[in-house]
Design a protein around this motif. Sequence first.
Motif, mmCIF file in Angstrom:
data_model
loop_
_atom_site.group_PDB
_atom_site.id
_atom_site.type_symbol
_atom_site.label_atom_id
_atom_site.label_comp_id
_atom_site.label_asym_id
_atom_site.label_seq_id
_atom_site.Cartn_x
_atom_site.Cartn_y
_atom_site.Cartn_z
ATOM 1 N N ARG A 1 38.679 26.717 59.094
ATOM 2 C CA ARG A 1 38.348 26.676 57.656
ATOM 3 C C ARG A 1 36.922 27.145 57.400
ATOM 4 N NH1 ARG A 1 41.683 21.214 56.674
ATOM 5 N NH2 ARG A 1 43.548 22.195 55.825
ATOM 6 N N ASP A 2 35.996 26.774 58.269
ATOM 7 C CA ASP A 2 34.608 27.229 58.125
ATOM 8 C C ASP A 2 34.485 28.737 58.355
ATOM 9 O OD1 ASP A 2 33.826 24.619 57.611
ATOM 10 O OD2 ASP A 2 32.991 24.279 59.616
ATOM 11 N N SER A 3 35.308 29.269 59.268
ATOM 12 C CA SER A 3 35.240 30.690 59.619
ATOM 13 C C SER A 3 35.872 31.594 58.572
ATOM 14 C CB SER A 3 35.934 30.926 60.963
ATOM 15 O OG SER A 3 35.285 30.222 61.987
ATOM 16 N N PHE A 4 36.814 31.045 57.808
ATOM 17 C CA PHE A 4 37.512 31.817 56.774
ATOM 18 C C PHE A 4 37.373 31.073 55.447
ATOM 19 C CE2 PHE A 4 39.613 32.887 60.762
ATOM 20 C CZ PHE A 4 39.740 34.256 60.692
ATOM 21 N N PRO A 5 36.164 31.027 54.871
ATOM 22 C CA PRO A 5 35.927 30.189 53.688
ATOM 23 C C PRO A 5 36.689 30.604 52.436
ATOM 24 C CG PRO A 5 34.030 31.591 54.119
ATOM 25 C CD PRO A 5 34.976 31.766 55.272
ATOM 26 N N ASP A 6 37.073 31.850 52.316
ATOM 27 C CA ASP A 6 37.751 32.324 51.100
ATOM 28 C C ASP A 6 39.263 32.431 51.267
ATOM 29 O OD1 ASP A 6 35.262 32.534 49.943
ATOM 30 O OD2 ASP A 6 35.007 34.619 50.546
ATOM 31 N N VAL A 7 39.795 31.834 52.332
ATOM 32 C CA VAL A 7 41.214 31.935 52.631
ATOM 33 C C VAL A 7 41.816 30.538 52.680
ATOM 34 C CG1 VAL A 7 42.892 32.701 54.361
ATOM 35 C CG2 VAL A 7 40.838 34.047 53.974
ATOM 36 N N SER A 8 43.026 30.394 52.167
ATOM 37 C CA SER A 8 43.746 29.131 52.257
ATOM 38 C C SER A 8 44.194 28.928 53.707
ATOM 39 C CB SER A 8 44.960 29.163 51.326
ATOM 40 O OG SER A 8 45.730 28.011 51.486
ATOM 41 N N VAL A 9 43.787 27.817 54.313
ATOM 42 C CA VAL A 9 44.142 27.516 55.705
ATOM 43 C C VAL A 9 45.016 26.270 55.710
ATOM 44 C CG1 VAL A 9 43.279 26.901 57.989
ATOM 45 C CG2 VAL A 9 41.995 28.524 56.577
ATOM 46 N N ARG A 10 46.197 26.400 56.328
ATOM 47 C CA ARG A 10 47.127 25.275 56.424
ATOM 48 C C ARG A 10 47.363 24.921 57.879
ATOM 49 N NH1 ARG A 10 52.269 27.065 53.020
ATOM 50 N NH2 ARG A 10 52.168 28.661 54.610
ATOM 51 N N PRO A 11 47.304 23.632 58.201
ATOM 52 C CA PRO A 11 47.619 23.233 59.573
ATOM 53 C C PRO A 11 49.133 23.196 59.783
ATOM 54 C CG PRO A 11 47.066 21.302 58.276
ATOM 55 C CD PRO A 11 46.864 22.508 57.385
ATOM 56 N N ILE A 12 49.559 23.641 60.940
ATOM 57 C CA ILE A 12 50.959 23.558 61.344
ATOM 58 C C ILE A 12 50.955 22.927 62.737
ATOM 59 C CG2 ILE A 12 53.061 24.849 61.874
ATOM 60 C CD1 ILE A 12 52.327 25.049 58.938
ATOM 61 N N ALA A 13 51.755 21.893 62.919
ATOM 62 C CA ALA A 13 51.818 21.227 64.219
ATOM 63 C C ALA A 13 52.364 22.191 65.264
ATOM 64 C CB ALA A 13 52.698 19.983 64.119
ATOM 65 N N GLY A 14 52.145 21.874 66.517
ATOM 66 C CA GLY A 14 52.619 22.725 67.607
ATOM 67 C C GLY A 14 54.123 22.936 67.592
ATOM 68 N N ASP A 15 54.867 22.012 66.946
ATOM 69 C CA ASP A 15 56.323 22.159 66.863
ATOM 70 C C ASP A 15 56.750 23.008 65.667
ATOM 71 O OD1 ASP A 15 55.823 20.458 64.737
ATOM 72 O OD2 ASP A 15 57.026 18.803 65.512
ATOM 73 N N GLY A 16 55.770 23.566 64.945
ATOM 74 C CA GLY A 16 56.067 24.437 63.816
ATOM 75 C C GLY A 16 56.223 23.722 62.487
ATOM 76 N N GLN A 17 56.023 22.413 62.466
ATOM 77 C CA GLN A 17 56.173 21.631 61.237
ATOM 78 C C GLN A 17 54.815 21.387 60.597
ATOM 79 O OE1 GLN A 17 59.281 20.652 60.066
ATOM 80 N NE2 GLN A 17 59.952 21.997 61.708
ATOM 81 N N GLU A 18 54.799 21.380 59.262
ATOM 82 C CA GLU A 18 53.572 21.019 58.560
ATOM 83 C C GLU A 18 53.384 19.514 58.697
ATOM 84 O OE1 GLU A 18 52.400 22.673 54.848
ATOM 85 O OE2 GLU A 18 53.984 24.182 54.952
ATOM 86 N N PRO A 19 52.157 19.057 58.991
ATOM 87 C CA PRO A 19 51.941 17.614 59.109
ATOM 88 C C PRO A 19 52.072 16.932 57.756
ATOM 89 C CG PRO A 19 49.866 18.798 59.271
ATOM 90 C CD PRO A 19 50.961 19.826 59.203
ATOM 91 N N ASP A 20 52.343 15.616 57.803
ATOM 92 C CA ASP A 20 52.397 14.852 56.560
ATOM 93 C C ASP A 20 51.035 14.892 55.900
ATOM 94 O OD1 ASP A 20 55.040 14.128 56.936
ATOM 95 O OD2 ASP A 20 54.512 12.335 58.081
ATOM 96 N N PRO A 21 50.985 14.977 54.565
ATOM 97 C CA PRO A 21 49.686 14.994 53.884
ATOM 98 C C PRO A 21 48.954 13.684 54.125
ATOM 99 C CG PRO A 21 51.487 14.921 52.296
ATOM 100 C CD PRO A 21 52.107 15.027 53.652
ATOM 101 N N GLU A 22 47.644 13.794 54.224
ATOM 102 C CA GLU A 22 46.827 12.596 54.390
ATOM 103 C C GLU A 22 46.750 11.868 53.064
ATOM 104 O OE1 GLU A 22 43.065 13.436 56.117
ATOM 105 O OE2 GLU A 22 43.928 14.689 57.681
ATOM 106 N N PRO A 23 46.742 10.518 53.112
ATOM 107 C CA PRO A 23 46.632 9.768 51.852
ATOM 108 C C PRO A 23 45.342 10.123 51.130
ATOM 109 C CG PRO A 23 47.076 8.310 53.716
ATOM 110 C CD PRO A 23 46.808 9.676 54.276
ATOM 111 N N GLY A 24 45.430 10.204 49.836
ATOM 112 C CA GLY A 24 44.256 10.524 49.042
ATOM 113 C C GLY A 24 44.304 9.749 47.747
#
Length: 132
Positions: free
Chosen positions: A100-123
């Motif tokens: 995210r720091d290296s690509f500040p103007d790009v949307s970065v999404r984490p994907i788990a190693g199994d290819g699934q998006e992680p559950d959103p963190e509580p906010g």
Amino acid sequence: MDIRFELIGPDSRQELRSLYTWLCDDRSLRGRIPIEPVRGPARPDEMGGDLEAVLALVSTLATLAQLPFSYAAWRDGRRPRSQVIIQAVGATPGELEAVRDSFPDVSVRPIAGDGQEPDPEPGPGTEQEAGR
């Protein structure tokens, strides 16, 4: 960790091919970061699918260092009309922060190693917050 570039927009296929060619031709990446095409399913009239994404296989944060410079040079020279999304596949929290720091103007999404998006963190506004 894998860095997967996706483009969404009117010229995304052409721009994705351009990005793939650019990254493959970049001498500073050659031999340090393998760049692979990700192809979607083939249509009945095709032998292979269309380019769906560009995958950069990053082994360490040190090898990540040059990728943003090469991407920025492509972006500045091409001025893509498509939205760029980066999926950080299998990234640790520290690696994700570095991406995210290296690509500040790009949307970065984490994907788990199994290819699934992680559950959103509580906010704010989530059930956990409301129970406090």
